[in-house]
Design a protein around this motif. Structure first.
Motif, short mmCIF file in Angstrom:
data_model
loop_
_atom_site.label_atom_id
_atom_site.label_comp_id
_atom_site.label_asym_id
_atom_site.label_seq_id
_atom_site.Cartn_x
_atom_site.Cartn_y
_atom_site.Cartn_z
N TYR A 168 0.82 -1.22 0.00
CA TYR A 168 0.00 0.00 0.00
C TYR A 168 0.85 1.26 0.00
N ASN A 169 1.94 1.26 0.74
CA ASN A 169 2.78 2.46 0.80
C ASN A 169 3.57 2.70 -0.48
N LYS A 170 3.65 1.68 -1.34
CA LYS A 170 4.45 1.79 -2.56
C LYS A 170 3.61 1.95 -3.82
N GLN A 219 -0.24 2.68 -4.07
CA GLN A 219 -1.52 2.85 -3.39
C GLN A 219 -2.70 2.53 -4.31
N ARG A 268 -5.96 2.97 9.13
CA ARG A 268 -5.31 3.92 8.23
C ARG A 268 -6.23 4.46 7.14
N MET A 328 -7.20 2.49 4.36
CA MET A 328 -6.54 1.97 3.16
C MET A 328 -7.59 1.41 2.19
N ARG A 383 8.43 -3.14 5.37
CA ARG A 383 7.40 -2.39 4.62
C ARG A 383 6.72 -1.31 5.46
N THR A 384 6.86 -1.37 6.82
CA THR A 384 6.27 -0.34 7.68
C THR A 384 7.27 0.72 8.10
N GLN A 420 10.37 0.76 3.38
CA GLN A 420 10.15 2.19 3.63
C GLN A 420 11.44 2.84 4.16
#
Length: 531
Positions: free
Chosen positions: A221-223, A225, A380, A382, A474-475, A531
């Protein structure tokens, strides 16, 4: 697995990743890949799921201290000990899958084989997820076709790498296809007794594939979205694993013994309960264990040789931390349980994980992990509107599912006798005590609550440190970590980000390796998901 002891290597040395001189002749399958039936080859794919020997040794020696789920008291196996057999396991399996896919494509009625295709896509999505999180970019879309070189040409012997982003995109697409195409229709081809994972329960295959899809989508998700959101929102509308559905290799069900796990503990293992985990399971350092509020502490670990609970400093200080010894993983304890060695001062990982090779599973995806991912999603926002109440409910349901699973594993073990849980599920009092403890009680602050979600997911993944490692990366290191003597952690474990590629791969697939990695092969190179 009793149906097939050696079909796992029917496509021996046809990884289609590297090329050697006279590859076609030297690497010819010993038993003619087409001589095995499709159900037998499918069973071979399932049989590749248990952790390899190298994976087990690196898990105990490196992944636990890297994730801080446990501590080590001495050096042991080289960090790169797993690079070859993890790689080979994947590509041997992929070779089998390509042969089955080819058979399906050439069959008179490919649509009748959709269930088989979907099951293969699901298993390989999981294995590809693990592989790319170990190495990063790997040969993927064009790999595994050496057995089909007569049709596809000799170019299949050396294949290009796909980026981690490309691999994630593809496995999510495959999982969506699997969820949408798995059918209970009687016209679908049956694998019979060779479908050993879920024994023909197509509904469970759907729930597993969709839950894995949700888990993997949240990972990126952070990479990416947009991609993650599309899969998260769709997956939430479809069936997910229930609170008692924990997917893994349950050896008794599959007639399988996990011998490498025993070896990984009995051969130079220096694991102990670390202070990071202890701080999340006990309210104090009372040696009688009176401060323990999390029932999983007594399942994951044992008291020391003196019967005392003692956490090894996660980041020990030289000259201050007492020297640890003893032999808590010696197999003599199978018949002399209390003898851990007089110099065993700190709590070891529970010996039953080493001893019980027939009922304690190797976990793949647990019901609790699905709940915690949903908690993260609603915490979050998401792909959905953020909802603190829903996030809290999912978080607490995840904790309950986790405690029930771990208590159930110990309770059902026939060899587990010392400190055996009195029931297979948690009591209301146990859950209430756990949920009300200060470090566990769901915080009103969103950021604090998110770290609590990650902490509980990290705890549930106690026997999946490879997944906890992915969670950490990843966090952006939001998983539990000791704040003491951080230079020790940085110097000993902080630089490890990936496995290096095997030497043979670099030698025989050199051009594609260089194109993907720029000629560097460092374990400190960060992955795309990091991250």
């Amino acid at each position: 697995m009793k149906y097939l002891s050696k079909i796992f290597i029917v496509t021996l040395l046809i990884t289609a990743v590297s090329c050697k001189n006279d590859f076609e002749e030297i690497n010819a399958p010993w038993d003619k890949p087409n001589s095995a039936s499709t159900p037998e080859m499918f069973n071979a794919v399932i049989s590749s799921l248990p952790l390899t020997a190298g994976e087990q040794s690196v898990m105990n020696a490196w992944l636990y201290p890297i994730t801080q789920q446990a501590a080590i008291t001495s050096g042991s196996y080289p960090y790169d000990n797993a690079k070859n057999d993890v790689w080979q396991n994947y590509y041997y399996t992929l070779g089998n899958v390509r042969v089955i896919e080819d058979r399906i494509a050439k069959s008179a009625d490919p649509a009748s084989m959709n269930n088989v295709s979907a099951m293969l896509k699901t298993i390989m999505a999981y294995k590809s997820f693990k592989l790319t999180n170990y190495y990063g970019a790997v040969p993927y879309k064009e790999a595994g076709y050496a057995a089909l070189a007569a049709d596809k040409g000799v170019g299949v012997y050396k294949t290009k790498y796909n980026t981690q982003q490309e691999i994630y995109t593809d496995i999510l697409t495959n999982l969506k296809w699997a969820v949408d195409n798995l059918k209970t229709d009687a016209s679908q081809y049956s694998l019979g007794n060779y479908e050993t994972l879920f024994k023909g329960d197509i509904s469970k295959w759907i729930r597993f594939a969709n839950s894995l899809r949700l888990y993997i989508a949240a990972t990126i998700y952070n990479k990416d979205q947009a991609l993650a959101t599309a899969h998260i929102t769709d997956a939430l509308t479809k069936p997910l694993l229930g609170d008692t559905e924990n997917v893994g290799i349950w050896p008794a069900d599959l007639n399988l013994s996990l011998q490498w796990r025993e070896w990984s503990f009995s051969a130079n293992c220096y694991l102990r309960m670390g202070s990071t985990m202890w701080s999340l399971m006990s309210a104090n350092d009372n040696k009688d264990g009176s401060g323990i509020f999390d029932p999983r502490a007594r399942i994951f670990y044992e008291p020391n040789n003196a019967g005392e609970w003692a956490a090894y400093p996660q980041n020990p200080v030289s000259g201050v931390t007492a020297t640890e010894g003893g032999t808590p993983y010696d197999k003599k304890r199978y018949t002399a349980w209390s003898d851990k060695g007089a110099s065993n001062l700190y709590s070891p990982v529970n010996l039953y994980f080493e001893q019980d090779l027939t009922t304690i599973p190797e976990l793949i995806l647990t019901a609790a992990q699905v709940r915690f991912i949903k908690a993260e999603i609603y915490n979050r926002g998401m792909g959905v509107a953020a909802n603190a109440a829903t996030a809290k409910a999912e978080y607490e349901a995840g904790i309950k599912a986790s405690v029930n699973m771990w208590k159930g594993i110990a309770f059902k073990s026939p060899v587990w006798t010392v400190a055996k849980p009195s029931s297979a599920t948690a009591t209301d009092a146990e859950i209430s005590t756990l949920l009300s403890s200060p470090v566990v009680a769901y915080a009103a602050d969103q950021a604090t609550a998110l770290k609590q979600i990650y902490a509980q997911l990290w705890i549930d993944q106690f026997r999946q440190p490879f997944d906890a490692w992915t969670l950490k990366r990843r966090t952006g290191d939001k998983t539990p970590v000791s704040a003491s003597n951080t230079q020790y952690y940085t110097g000993n474990f902080g630089t490890y980000q990936r496995f290096v590629y095997p030497d043979d791969e670099i030698t025989y697939n050199a051009d594609n390796f260089k194109a993907a990695a720029g000629g560097t092969n460092l374990n400190s190179t960060k992955l795309w998901i990091t991250q």
